[in-house]
Every structure is written in structure tokens, then in C-alpha cells.
Write a protein that holds these residues in place. Sequence first.
Motif, mmCIF file in Angstrom:
data_model
loop_
_atom_site.group_PDB
_atom_site.id
_atom_site.type_symbol
_atom_site.label_atom_id
_atom_site.label_comp_id
_atom_site.label_asym_id
_atom_site.label_seq_id
_atom_site.Cartn_x
_atom_site.Cartn_y
_atom_site.Cartn_z
ATOM 1 N N HIS A 40 -98.394 80.696 70.241
ATOM 2 C CA HIS A 40 -98.766 80.277 71.589
ATOM 3 C C HIS A 40 -99.419 78.897 71.564
ATOM 4 C CE1 HIS A 40 -98.227 84.025 74.121
ATOM 5 N NE2 HIS A 40 -97.755 84.334 72.934
ATOM 6 N N LYS A 41 -100.271 78.667 70.574
ATOM 7 C CA LYS A 41 -100.922 77.360 70.466
ATOM 8 C C LYS A 41 -99.891 76.265 70.172
ATOM 9 C CE LYS A 41 -105.648 78.494 69.546
ATOM 10 N NZ LYS A 41 -106.192 77.920 70.768
ATOM 11 N N LYS A 42 -98.934 76.553 69.302
ATOM 12 C CA LYS A 42 -97.897 75.559 68.994
ATOM 13 C C LYS A 42 -97.031 75.290 70.210
ATOM 14 C CE LYS A 42 -97.532 76.113 64.058
ATOM 15 N NZ LYS A 42 -97.010 75.123 63.150
ATOM 16 N N MET A 43 -96.688 76.346 70.957
ATOM 17 C CA MET A 43 -95.873 76.157 72.155
ATOM 18 C C MET A 43 -96.630 75.310 73.177
ATOM 19 S SD MET A 43 -93.722 79.749 72.535
ATOM 20 C CE MET A 43 -95.055 80.580 73.309
ATOM 21 N N ALA A 44 -97.922 75.543 73.317
ATOM 22 C CA ALA A 44 -98.728 74.738 74.246
ATOM 23 C C ALA A 44 -98.765 73.279 73.791
ATOM 24 C CB ALA A 44 -100.143 75.302 74.344
ATOM 25 N N TYR A 45 -98.891 73.072 72.483
ATOM 26 C CA TYR A 45 -98.878 71.712 71.940
ATOM 27 C C TYR A 45 -97.550 71.031 72.262
ATOM 28 C CZ TYR A 45 -98.610 67.955 68.518
ATOM 29 O OH TYR A 45 -98.431 66.733 67.910
ATOM 30 N N PHE A 46 -96.423 71.735 72.063
ATOM 31 C CA PHE A 46 -95.112 71.164 72.355
ATOM 32 C C PHE A 46 -94.939 70.898 73.849
ATOM 33 C CE2 PHE A 46 -93.614 73.248 68.266
ATOM 34 C CZ PHE A 46 -93.593 72.053 67.565
ATOM 35 N N ARG A 47 -95.437 71.805 74.693
ATOM 36 C CA ARG A 47 -95.359 71.592 76.141
ATOM 37 C C ARG A 47 -96.119 70.318 76.532
ATOM 38 N NH1 ARG A 47 -97.335 76.420 76.739
ATOM 39 N NH2 ARG A 47 -95.874 78.080 76.513
ATOM 40 N N ASP A 48 -97.310 70.164 75.964
ATOM 41 C CA ASP A 48 -98.099 68.960 76.246
ATOM 42 C C ASP A 48 -97.360 67.709 75.769
ATOM 43 O OD1 ASP A 48 -100.062 70.563 77.326
ATOM 44 O OD2 ASP A 48 -101.386 70.437 75.566
ATOM 45 N N ASP A 49 -96.756 67.809 74.598
ATOM 46 C CA ASP A 49 -96.012 66.681 74.042
ATOM 47 C C ASP A 49 -94.818 66.344 74.926
ATOM 48 O OD1 ASP A 49 -95.867 64.742 72.038
ATOM 49 O OD2 ASP A 49 -94.386 65.905 70.898
ATOM 50 N N ILE A 50 -94.129 67.351 75.424
ATOM 51 C CA ILE A 50 -92.993 67.134 76.330
ATOM 52 C C ILE A 50 -93.480 66.470 77.618
ATOM 53 C CG2 ILE A 50 -91.327 68.338 77.823
ATOM 54 C CD1 ILE A 50 -90.980 70.336 75.454
ATOM 55 N N ASP A 51 -94.586 66.960 78.160
ATOM 56 C CA ASP A 51 -95.135 66.372 79.391
ATOM 57 C C ASP A 51 -95.488 64.900 79.186
ATOM 58 O OD1 ASP A 51 -94.820 68.778 80.698
ATOM 59 O OD2 ASP A 51 -96.930 69.363 80.521
ATOM 60 N N ARG A 52 -96.119 64.586 78.042
ATOM 61 C CA ARG A 52 -96.455 63.186 77.757
ATOM 62 C C ARG A 52 -95.192 62.336 77.631
ATOM 63 N NH1 ARG A 52 -100.351 65.691 74.597
ATOM 64 N NH2 ARG A 52 -99.043 65.588 72.742
ATOM 65 N N THR A 53 -94.196 62.862 76.950
ATOM 66 C CA THR A 53 -92.939 62.133 76.774
ATOM 67 C C THR A 53 -92.253 61.905 78.123
ATOM 68 O OG1 THR A 53 -92.680 63.089 74.570
ATOM 69 C CG2 THR A 53 -90.700 62.153 75.584
ATOM 70 N N LEU A 54 -92.247 62.913 78.982
ATOM 71 C CA LEU A 54 -91.649 62.770 80.305
ATOM 72 C C LEU A 54 -92.363 61.695 81.122
ATOM 73 C CD1 LEU A 54 -90.845 66.458 81.314
ATOM 74 C CD2 LEU A 54 -89.209 64.612 80.879
ATOM 75 N N GLU A 55 -93.679 61.680 81.046
ATOM 76 C CA GLU A 55 -94.439 60.652 81.765
ATOM 77 C C GLU A 55 -94.104 59.255 81.260
ATOM 78 O OE1 GLU A 55 -96.324 60.919 84.501
ATOM 79 O OE2 GLU A 55 -95.613 62.996 84.478
ATOM 80 N N ILE A 56 -93.955 59.117 79.962
ATOM 81 C CA ILE A 56 -93.594 57.813 79.388
ATOM 82 C C ILE A 56 -92.191 57.411 79.857
ATOM 83 C CG2 ILE A 56 -92.998 56.633 77.220
ATOM 84 C CD1 ILE A 56 -95.280 58.317 75.903
ATOM 85 N N LEU A 57 -91.264 58.362 79.831
ATOM 86 C CA LEU A 57 -89.903 58.061 80.267
ATOM 87 C C LEU A 57 -89.861 57.692 81.752
ATOM 88 C CD1 LEU A 57 -87.868 60.817 78.381
ATOM 89 C CD2 LEU A 57 -87.861 58.352 77.941
ATOM 90 N N LYS A 58 -90.620 58.411 82.572
ATOM 91 C CA LYS A 58 -90.674 58.092 83.994
ATOM 92 C C LYS A 58 -91.201 56.685 84.219
ATOM 93 C CE LYS A 58 -91.340 62.731 85.836
ATOM 94 N NZ LYS A 58 -92.311 63.641 86.485
ATOM 95 N N SER A 59 -92.267 56.353 83.502
ATOM 96 C CA SER A 59 -92.847 55.014 83.687
ATOM 97 C C SER A 59 -91.873 53.930 83.213
ATOM 98 C CB SER A 59 -94.198 54.897 82.982
ATOM 99 O OG SER A 59 -94.032 54.932 81.593
#
Length: 146
Positions: free
Chosen positions: A123-142
Motif C-alpha cells: 500500500h505504501k509503495k502504491m501510494a508512492y507511485f500514485r504520488d509520482d504519477i501525479d507529479r509527472t502529470l503536473e509536469i507534463l501539463k505544465s
Amino acid sequence: MADREVLRSRFISFDKMYCHEMRHQTFADWPFREDSNCTPEKMVKAGFVHSPSENAPDVACCFFCLIELEGWEPDDDPWSEHAKRSPTCGFLTMKKDFTELTVAEYYNLEKDRLKVYIRKICHKKMAYFRDDIDRTLEILKSLLES
């Protein structure tokens, strides 16, 4: 990454925490003593290990179900607080003392404890990956907006 390593090493070492004395040793700096209901002895009997953090000196974690509780009050009863928040904990439902367990009983308990540990790490690893995906999406959007 360092937080995950600390988490992993702490929970892996919990296999030694079936022993009452090993759990008791973790409460050397526990903030509550004889004038409260949540003494180190009562915390240990309820399956807790003292696992303080910089901001929370009263964090206690069950070595078995890995529930972490903080914000203890002097009149809190460790066993009932544990049971209220984790009623199916394998430690709380043990019918006999650890020293009286057969080898088969111990291995079955340890198998269950490890399932909880693996679930928590996943669960902790999945949360880490979700956060990483969210950060990556924000970078791509910008980048797309520029």
C-alpha cells in the motif's frame, strides 16, 4: 527512499517482538509512567512497540497488525484502544502466551503477521507511485501549456 528503508527494517525486525521483554525495551523513553494508565508494562501487554518520531514522541505500533496510535492520554487503556481500532489483530486474538505456542501455531501466526506487513508495504509503495504519477502529470501539463 530512506523512509521506506526505515519502515522496512523496523517491520521486519518485529518478528522478535513476540517476546514481552523485547517489546518492553522499546519503551525506555516512553512519556507515560506509573501515574498513568498507559504505562510501558500495559502497552507491552497490549502488543505495542514504542516507535516515536521527531514530532510524535508517543507513537506506539502493534508489532503484529502494525496499527500505529499516537496522542495517548494518561487514562487511555492500551488494550481497549488497540481492540477498538484493530479488533481482528492476531496478537489480541491469541489464546495463549507466546511461550506456550507450538511451532506450528507460531509459524501460522508469523505467516499472518507477514501478510499484514506485505500488505502495508505494498500500500505504501502504491501510494508512492500514485504520488509520482501525479507529479509527472503536473509536469507534463505544465509543459503542454507552455
